[in-house]
Enzyme design. Structure first.
Site, mmCIF file in Angstrom:
data_model
loop_
_atom_site.group_PDB
_atom_site.id
_atom_site.type_symbol
_atom_site.label_atom_id
_atom_site.label_comp_id
_atom_site.label_asym_id
_atom_site.label_seq_id
_atom_site.Cartn_x
_atom_site.Cartn_y
_atom_site.Cartn_z
ATOM 1 N N HIS A 54 -4.526 -33.222 17.618
ATOM 2 C CA HIS A 54 -3.395 -34.054 18.014
ATOM 3 C C HIS A 54 -2.230 -33.204 18.499
ATOM 4 O O HIS A 54 -1.106 -33.692 18.594
ATOM 5 C CB HIS A 54 -2.980 -34.943 16.839
ATOM 6 C CG HIS A 54 -4.082 -35.873 16.443
ATOM 7 N ND1 HIS A 54 -4.274 -37.103 17.043
ATOM 8 C CD2 HIS A 54 -5.093 -35.727 15.557
ATOM 9 C CE1 HIS A 54 -5.343 -37.677 16.514
ATOM 10 N NE2 HIS A 54 -5.855 -36.853 15.611
ATOM 11 N N GLY A 68 -4.915 -1.893 4.954
ATOM 12 C CA GLY A 68 -4.111 -3.010 4.450
ATOM 13 C C GLY A 68 -4.758 -4.351 4.719
ATOM 14 O O GLY A 68 -4.856 -5.226 3.839
ATOM 15 N N ARG A 69 -5.265 -4.544 5.930
ATOM 16 C CA ARG A 69 -5.835 -5.856 6.294
ATOM 17 C C ARG A 69 -7.239 -6.066 5.721
ATOM 18 O O ARG A 69 -7.864 -7.097 5.953
ATOM 19 C CB ARG A 69 -5.824 -6.026 7.817
ATOM 20 C CG ARG A 69 -6.463 -4.883 8.599
ATOM 21 C CD ARG A 69 -6.122 -4.963 10.076
ATOM 22 N NE ARG A 69 -6.596 -3.797 10.817
ATOM 23 C CZ ARG A 69 -5.943 -2.651 10.927
ATOM 24 N NH1 ARG A 69 -4.786 -2.497 10.322
ATOM 25 N NH2 ARG A 69 -6.429 -1.668 11.659
ATOM 26 N N GLU A 89 10.487 -4.590 4.579
ATOM 27 C CA GLU A 89 10.592 -5.990 4.167
ATOM 28 C C GLU A 89 10.306 -6.136 2.665
ATOM 29 O O GLU A 89 11.038 -6.806 1.925
ATOM 30 C CB GLU A 89 9.572 -6.845 4.936
ATOM 31 C CG GLU A 89 9.844 -6.971 6.428
ATOM 32 C CD GLU A 89 9.132 -5.923 7.251
ATOM 33 O OE1 GLU A 89 8.911 -4.787 6.735
ATOM 34 O OE2 GLU A 89 8.802 -6.212 8.411
ATOM 35 N N GLU A 105 -4.925 -6.588 14.719
ATOM 36 C CA GLU A 105 -4.410 -5.282 14.305
ATOM 37 C C GLU A 105 -5.544 -4.247 14.365
ATOM 38 O O GLU A 105 -5.294 -3.062 14.551
ATOM 39 C CB GLU A 105 -3.801 -5.347 12.890
ATOM 40 C CG GLU A 105 -2.752 -4.263 12.650
ATOM 41 C CD GLU A 105 -1.975 -4.418 11.347
ATOM 42 O OE1 GLU A 105 -2.593 -4.403 10.277
ATOM 43 O OE2 GLU A 105 -0.739 -4.551 11.404
ATOM 44 N N LYS A 132 0.844 -1.196 0.000
ATOM 45 C CA LYS A 132 0.000 0.000 0.000
ATOM 46 C C LYS A 132 0.881 1.250 0.000
ATOM 47 O O LYS A 132 0.674 2.166 -0.773
ATOM 48 C CB LYS A 132 -0.913 -0.038 1.236
ATOM 49 C CG LYS A 132 -1.861 1.127 1.329
ATOM 50 C CD LYS A 132 -2.801 0.960 2.519
ATOM 51 C CE LYS A 132 -3.589 2.248 2.732
ATOM 52 N NZ LYS A 132 -4.468 2.183 3.886
ATOM 53 N N LYS A 167 9.114 -0.606 14.112
ATOM 54 C CA LYS A 167 9.678 -0.270 12.793
ATOM 55 C C LYS A 167 10.740 0.804 12.960
ATOM 56 O O LYS A 167 11.813 0.732 12.352
ATOM 57 C CB LYS A 167 8.579 0.299 11.881
ATOM 58 C CG LYS A 167 7.646 -0.694 11.277
ATOM 59 C CD LYS A 167 6.767 0.031 10.235
ATOM 60 C CE LYS A 167 5.562 -0.770 9.839
ATOM 61 N NZ LYS A 167 4.608 -0.041 9.030
HETATM 62 O O1 F6P Z 1 2.171 -4.102 9.887
HETATM 63 C C1 F6P Z 1 1.685 -2.844 9.574
HETATM 64 C C2 F6P Z 1 1.208 -2.766 8.161
HETATM 65 O O2 F6P Z 1 1.029 -1.420 7.882
HETATM 66 C C3 F6P Z 1 -0.080 -3.541 7.891
HETATM 67 O O3 F6P Z 1 -1.213 -2.893 8.341
HETATM 68 C C4 F6P Z 1 -0.005 -3.679 6.421
HETATM 69 O O4 F6P Z 1 -0.922 -4.609 5.944
HETATM 70 C C5 F6P Z 1 1.438 -4.088 6.260
HETATM 71 O O5 F6P Z 1 2.126 -3.312 7.222
HETATM 72 C C6 F6P Z 1 2.019 -3.887 4.899
HETATM 73 O O6 F6P Z 1 2.016 -2.549 4.526
HETATM 74 P P1 F6P Z 1 2.204 -2.122 3.031
HETATM 75 O O7 F6P Z 1 1.105 -2.711 2.235
HETATM 76 O O8 F6P Z 1 2.169 -0.626 3.037
HETATM 77 O O9 F6P Z 1 3.547 -2.641 2.563
#
Ligand code: F6P
Length: 552
Positions: free
Chosen positions: A388, A271-272, A218, A357, A212, A516
């Site tokens: 199990h 995002g979620r 990452e 979240e 987003k 972060k």
């Molecule tokens: O972990 C925080 C967060 O902002 C989530 O809400 C989101 O889904 C994820 O990181 C990834 O963010 P982005 O889509 O901006 O890379």
């Protein structure tokens, strides 16, 4: 002296909560077994349906009077007004001043949804058509690799909401998947990408960078490494093997992805909650445009139910109230989410992000510390595997852990006989948790087996199940794009209702920022590119010391 309307609202809320707690007190000594014994119609009273979807909450530790108190709480908390505000595009995400409109992403062909006075639906439909066309082009080989081959593999690089939705849904809908193979890389741990790439051919691999913000450490690190891997094999043409999904179109351009393969979305999609947007592109590549539209239609169906069904028959509202009962009236902090469906093996992880979240919040919408427990701890694994591993603790441990079971009546592509066994296990677990087995019954059984009195005395306590452990069973006819979309939306709206009752902002996630920020400043120290540890705590300095002396 007459108080303000706000005082009156708080007083009404306090009364409504008082009623709920009063009901919990009344039922304190009444077990689930006794509740069934006293009401022959308990299943009919405490279950609800919408189409083929059944939610049976008769094995929860409540009765109709308690449910009435919960419904009253929802009404007093203004759930219906809040729902209307969200669906109308008001900026209900107060801390970020944004609307919350994932529902617009799956709205029907005639819908108009206004954000700041502007109908967003024409743009939503245009982007949907564009990314579904691209998905079909990749599937059919119309959009080809630099070497002129159809893509055999698609790697989605994203994390959190930009990963979990399509990753979970693509597994869930395996019988519908007839496109290129999908892979999902999320972790900045280089092994995730390296292990994935080992099996792939750069000449026929397409990457989707899904973020987003297009700034997530990452994702950007993995995207750069993927580009380096491609450039080593295709120095001139690596760009052709990239598509992007983001709200940050300046950053996708700076990364070098052609606008023709960039699919946007909007800041009013959390995002979620974004699997319905172009973040769902990998899913669309797997199951095709028609499948993806059916997935949206399922969610739309649940939206219509949520928006119109009376609270007492509204499935997301009922699930939310059961959760409030467990969390606030019974004081149970966790929920095990157990799909009896191997293809839903990432569903608990998905709902974990969605719920934790969203409602893992410690202050109200007004910024005042909450006075009640909020978001529950969600975890789980598919049954029967879970039976199990950790079910022992669920049945006989010292903590009571409510369970949400999910299953489908029919299997798709299943093997003869398996589905009945799977479902029998699901029903058996819910039954065993609720009713248990008393010591008296254990002794009787052992006597019938001819065990000696000494042996019975020794083993009976170990073989006794206390029962009275609550669970809800969610059943549907089968798992397909429509019913998966509906199921996800059910949980989304459940989270919304709970957030409204707890009066928290379910749509921000400031809690992930501090880590972060710290990671950003610790990065150079871990890499050995900086050495100034002033301001750090002794533990972090000690750990850094260990890492620097252990590096090869
Ligand atoms: O972990 C925080 C967060 O902002 C989530 O809400 C989101 O889904 C994820 O990181 C990834 O963010 P982005 O889509 O901006 O890379």
């Amino acid at each position: 002296m007459a108080g303000t309307p706000e005082d009156a609202k708080q007083a009404a809320l306090s009364d409504a909560w008082g009623l709920v707690h009063g009901e919990a007190k009344r039922l304190e000594e009444t077990g689930i077994g006794a509740l069934f014994a006293s009401d022959g119609e308990r299943f009919d009273r405490l279950s609800a349906t919408h189409e083929d979807l059944l939610v049976d909450f008769s094995k929860e530790r409540l009765d109709e009077a308690a449910l009435d108190a919960l419904i009253r709480l929802a009404g007093t908390a203004g759930v219906e007004d809040r729902r209307a505000a969200m669906l109308a595009g008001q900026p209900v995400n107060l801390t970020e001043g944004r609307a919350v409109l994932h529902t617009a992403l799956r709205a029907g062909p005639d819908a108009r949804v206004l954000v700041d006075g502007e109908d967003v639906m024409p743009t939503v439909r245009a982007v949907l058509d564009r990314f579904l066309d691209f998905a079909e082009d990749v599937r059919s080989g119309t959009y080809r690799s630099a070497s002129g081959n159809a893509f055999t593999d698609v790697v989605n690089i994203g994390i959190g909401g930009s990963d979990l939705g399509p990753a979970m849904a693509a597994r869930a809908l395996a019988p519908d998947a007839d496109g290129p193979r999908l892979h999902f890389v999320s972790n900045v741990d280089g092994s995730h990408l390296a292990d994935t790439l080992k099996r792939l051919d750069p000449k026929t691999t397409l990457f989707i960078v899904a973020s987003k913000t297009f700034t997530t450490q990452e994702t950007m690190t993995n995207a750069r490494s993927a580009r380096a891997w491609l450039e080593a094999a295709l120095p001139a043409d690596a760009g052709k093997h990239f598509a992007a999904v983001s709200t940050n179109l300046a950053a996708t351009k700076a990364f070098g992805i052609d606008d023709a393969r960039v699919f946007g979305f909007w800041d009013w999609v959390g995002g979620r909650y974004s699997v319905w947007s172009a973040i769902g592109l990998p899913l669309a590549i797997a199951i095709g445009a028609d499948g993806f539209r059916a997935f949206l239609a399922g969610a739309r169906d649940m939206d219509a139910h949520f928006a119109s069904a009376p609270l007492r028959r509204n499935l997301p509202v009922l699930l939310a109230l059961i959760g409030i009962w467990r969390r606030n009236a019974l004081g149970l902090p966790t929920v095990a989410l157990i799909p009896y469906d191997q293809r839903l093996d990432r569903f608990a992880a998905y709902v974990q992000q969605l719920d934790m979240e969203s409602n893992g919040k410690r202050v109200t919408r007004e910024g005042v510390p909450v006075t009640r427990a909020t978001g529950p701890i969600i975890w789980g694994e598919p049954g029967t595997n879970a039976q199990h591993s950790f079910f022992q603790l669920l049945h006989q441990g010292t903590d009571v852990i409510p369970v949400d079971f999910i299953a489908s009546a029919s299997a798709r592509d299943g093997l003869p006989g398996h589905q009945s066994l799977l479902l029998a296990n699901c029903l058996a677990q819910a039954r065993a948790l609720a009713f248990g087995r008393s010591e008296e019954e254990v002794r009787k059984l052992m006597r019938a087996q001819g065990r000696s009195p000494a042996e019975i005395d020794k083993l009976a306590p170990h073989r006794t199940f206390p029962g009275n452990r609550p669970s809800t069973v969610i059943l549907q006819s089968e798992l397909n794009p429509f019913t998966l979309g509906r199921l996800i939306a059910l949980f989304e709206h459940k989270v919304f209702v709970q957030g409204a009752i707890w009066n928290v902002n379910s749509y921000d996630q400031w809690g992930v920022e501090l880590g972060k920020e710290f990671a950003g400043s610790l990065g150079p120290l871990v890499a050995g590119e900086a050495s100034d540890t002033s301001g750090l705590d002794a533990s972090t300095i000690g750990l850094l010391g260990y890492l620097s002396s252990s590096k090869d």
